[in-house]
Write an enzyme that holds these catalytic residues in place. Structure first.
Site, PDB file in Angstrom:
ATOM      1  N   LEU A  95       0.793  -0.975   0.009  1.00 39.38           N
ATOM      2  CA  LEU A  95      -0.311  -0.237  -0.129  1.00 39.38           C
ATOM      3  C   LEU A  95       0.686   1.020   0.013  1.00 39.38           C
ATOM      4  O   LEU A  95       0.250   2.200  -0.941  1.00 39.38           O
ATOM      5  CB  LEU A  95      -1.106  -0.111   1.071  1.00 39.38           C
ATOM      6  CG  LEU A  95      -1.906   1.172   1.138  1.00 39.38           C
ATOM      7  CD1 LEU A  95      -3.490   1.057  -0.046  1.00 39.38           C
ATOM      8  CD2 LEU A  95      -3.115   0.455   2.121  1.00 39.38           C
TER       9      LEU A  95
ATOM     10  N   ASN B 162      13.247  -3.247   8.145  1.00 39.10           N
ATOM     11  CA  ASN B 162      14.022  -3.576   7.855  1.00 39.10           C
ATOM     12  C   ASN B 162      14.523  -2.220   6.842  1.00 39.10           C
ATOM     13  O   ASN B 162      13.524  -1.977   6.086  1.00 39.10           O
ATOM     14  CB  ASN B 162      13.944  -5.047   6.948  1.00 39.10           C
ATOM     15  CG  ASN B 162      14.608  -5.601   6.038  1.00 39.10           C
ATOM     16  OD1 ASN B 162      15.428  -4.554   5.376  1.00 39.10           O
ATOM     17  ND2 ASN B 162      14.877  -6.999   6.446  1.00 39.10           N
TER      18      ASN B 162
ATOM     19  N   SER C 260      -9.289  -0.434   9.116  1.00 36.65           N
ATOM     20  CA  SER C 260      -9.969  -1.691   8.498  1.00 36.65           C
ATOM     21  C   SER C 260     -11.405  -1.433   8.633  1.00 36.65           C
ATOM     22  O   SER C 260     -11.501  -1.094   9.787  1.00 36.65           O
ATOM     23  CB  SER C 260      -9.221  -3.104   9.041  1.00 36.65           C
ATOM     24  OG  SER C 260      -9.150  -4.134   8.487  1.00 36.65           O
TER      25      SER C 260
ATOM     26  N   TYR D  31      -6.724  -8.695  16.089  1.00 29.00           N
ATOM     27  CA  TYR D  31      -6.314  -7.741  15.116  1.00 29.00           C
ATOM     28  C   TYR D  31      -8.319  -7.112  14.920  1.00 29.00           C
ATOM     29  O   TYR D  31      -7.590  -5.938  15.076  1.00 29.00           O
ATOM     30  CB  TYR D  31      -6.168  -8.562  13.519  1.00 29.00           C
ATOM     31  CG  TYR D  31      -6.154  -7.946  12.525  1.00 29.00           C
ATOM     32  CD1 TYR D  31      -4.860  -6.832  12.117  1.00 29.00           C
ATOM     33  CD2 TYR D  31      -7.864  -6.865  11.584  1.00 29.00           C
ATOM     34  CE1 TYR D  31      -5.292  -5.943  10.766  1.00 29.00           C
ATOM     35  CE2 TYR D  31      -7.327  -6.860  10.126  1.00 29.00           C
ATOM     36  CZ  TYR D  31      -5.791  -5.647  10.432  1.00 29.00           C
ATOM     37  OH  TYR D  31      -5.702  -4.820   9.159  1.00 29.00           O
TER      38      TYR D  31
ATOM     39  N   LYS E 121      -7.418  -2.603  15.550  1.00 28.99           N
ATOM     40  CA  LYS E 121      -8.060  -2.162  14.187  1.00 28.99           C
ATOM     41  C   LYS E 121      -9.743  -0.779  15.040  1.00 28.99           C
ATOM     42  O   LYS E 121      -9.911  -0.118  14.777  1.00 28.99           O
ATOM     43  CB  LYS E 121      -8.878  -2.487  12.801  1.00 28.99           C
ATOM     44  CG  LYS E 121      -7.347  -3.008  12.490  1.00 28.99           C
ATOM     45  CD  LYS E 121      -6.352  -1.973  12.334  1.00 28.99           C
ATOM     46  CE  LYS E 121      -5.660  -2.138  11.180  1.00 28.99           C
ATOM     47  NZ  LYS E 121      -4.617  -1.237  11.217  1.00 28.99           N
TER      48      LYS E 121
ATOM     49  N   ILE F 272      -7.193  -5.788  -0.088  1.00 31.30           N
ATOM     50  CA  ILE F 272      -6.967  -4.602  -1.180  1.00 31.30           C
ATOM     51  C   ILE F 272      -5.554  -6.350  -1.354  1.00 31.30           C
ATOM     52  O   ILE F 272      -4.829  -6.625  -0.693  1.00 31.30           O
ATOM     53  CB  ILE F 272      -5.715  -4.102  -0.129  1.00 31.30           C
ATOM     54  CG1 ILE F 272      -6.566  -3.312   0.883  1.00 31.30           C
ATOM     55  CG2 ILE F 272      -5.062  -3.370  -1.541  1.00 31.30           C
ATOM     56  CD1 ILE F 272      -5.324  -2.226   1.952  1.00 31.30           C
TER      57      ILE F 272
ATOM     58  N   THR G 140      -2.265  -6.721  -2.336  1.00 34.32           N
ATOM     59  CA  THR G 140      -1.553  -6.474  -2.374  1.00 34.32           C
ATOM     60  C   THR G 140      -0.770  -7.556  -2.973  1.00 34.32           C
ATOM     61  O   THR G 140      -0.975  -8.250  -2.908  1.00 34.32           O
ATOM     62  CB  THR G 140      -0.507  -5.705  -0.870  1.00 34.32           C
ATOM     63  OG1 THR G 140      -1.194  -6.798   0.273  1.00 34.32           O
ATOM     64  CG2 THR G 140      -1.628  -4.377  -0.283  1.00 34.32           C
TER      65      THR G 140
END
EC number: 1.1.1.250
Length: 278
Positions: A28, A49, A166, A181, A185, A214, A216
């Site tokens: 995204l 990272n 979300s 989750y 959210k 989505i 992705t």
């Protein structure tokens, strides 16, 4: 009433602004960062990272140099890469300070895409996993908002915060067992309302963008070879398809604009193809 062009037609240009995007190496963020760069903003990408984030920043800047030619060439801003765990308040504060110093300006646009989802049945959900997802998705959203807002408040500058929520923050999407989750959210959505009320007096707008499914790269990998899963998800979407990442750009630019959404704060903008209607 002033009906001049500038007073009637919203301006989506972001010239001179600095945007911080967390989860900066994700799918995204890849399209959002390009859209902001195209509108004239400098962009700072943050992810866990550093090498992957540097690679993402290089790709975004390369895209800008290749795509934004001619009349838009002068609008190409800087793109920087940073490593940070948004669940670590001290690390977040230090990183945001370094970003502002590096770019020579105070960031006035924050887009928090960092976060993750995992599935466990509620009765066997490991405590360490539950704590971890709440720390990143929940507390992380607060930490980045806090570190972003402080210098704006101290310097009497306006800004816009967009936290990615979300549809799972307001509904339970069957059949995934992802109670933590969903909880995280839901917390983000109400955090936004709280921050919007507290920071309105500082001209800092705070909104949530809550996507549905989505496509992705990660989602594509999940559904690859799992036709039944894909069909089950899409059957519950009135538009009968999942979203492409680019379909969220307009919502981001709207919430980022100081003219288009100047009176919008505390709002949860749901972009889910109508999923929540059924």
């Amino acid at each position: 009433m002033d009906y001049s062009y500038a007073n009637v037609v919203p301006n989506f240009r972001l010239d001179g602004r600095l945007a911080i995007i967390t989860g900066g190496s994700g799918g995204l963020a890849a399209v959002i960062s390009r859209a902001l760069l195209a509108q004239g903003a400098d962009v700072a990408l943050i992810d866990m990272n550093l090498e992957r984030t540097k690679s993402a920043a290089k790709e975004v800047l390369g895209w800008g140099e290749e795509t934004l030619k001619g009349e838009h060439a002068s609008a190409i801003g800087q793109v920087s890469a940073w490593s940070c765990n948004i669940g670590d308040a001290e690390a977040v504060d230090a990183t945001f300070s370094s970003i502002n110093e590096h770019h020579g300006k105070i960031a006035d646009l924050l887009i928090n895409t960092a976060g993750y989802c995992e599935n466990f049945p509620a009765e066997t959900y490991p405590a360490t996993n539950a704590e971890s997802i709440m720390k990143v998705n929940g507390l992380g959203s607060f930490y980045v908002s806090q570190s972003f807002a402080r210098p704006l408040i101290q310097n009497n500058l306006r800004g816009s915060i967009i936290l990615i929520g979300s549809m799972s923050g307001t509904i339970v999407n069957d059949p995934q067992p992802q109670c933590m989750y969903n909880m995280s959210k839901a917390g983000v959505i109400h955090l936004v309302r709280s921050l919007a009320c507290e920071w309105a007096k500082y001209n800092i707008r705070v909104n949530t963008l809550s996507p549905g499914y989505i496509l992705t790269p990660l989602t594509r990998n999940v559904i690859s070879g799992h036709t039944e899963m894909k069909e089950a998800w899409e059957s519950k979407i009135p538009m009968k398809r999942m979203a492409e990442p680019k379909e969220f750009v307009g919502s981001i630019l709207y919430l980022a604009s100081e003219t288009a959404s100047s009176y919008t704060t505390g709002h949860n903008l749901v972009v889910d193809g109508g999923y929540e209607c059924w």
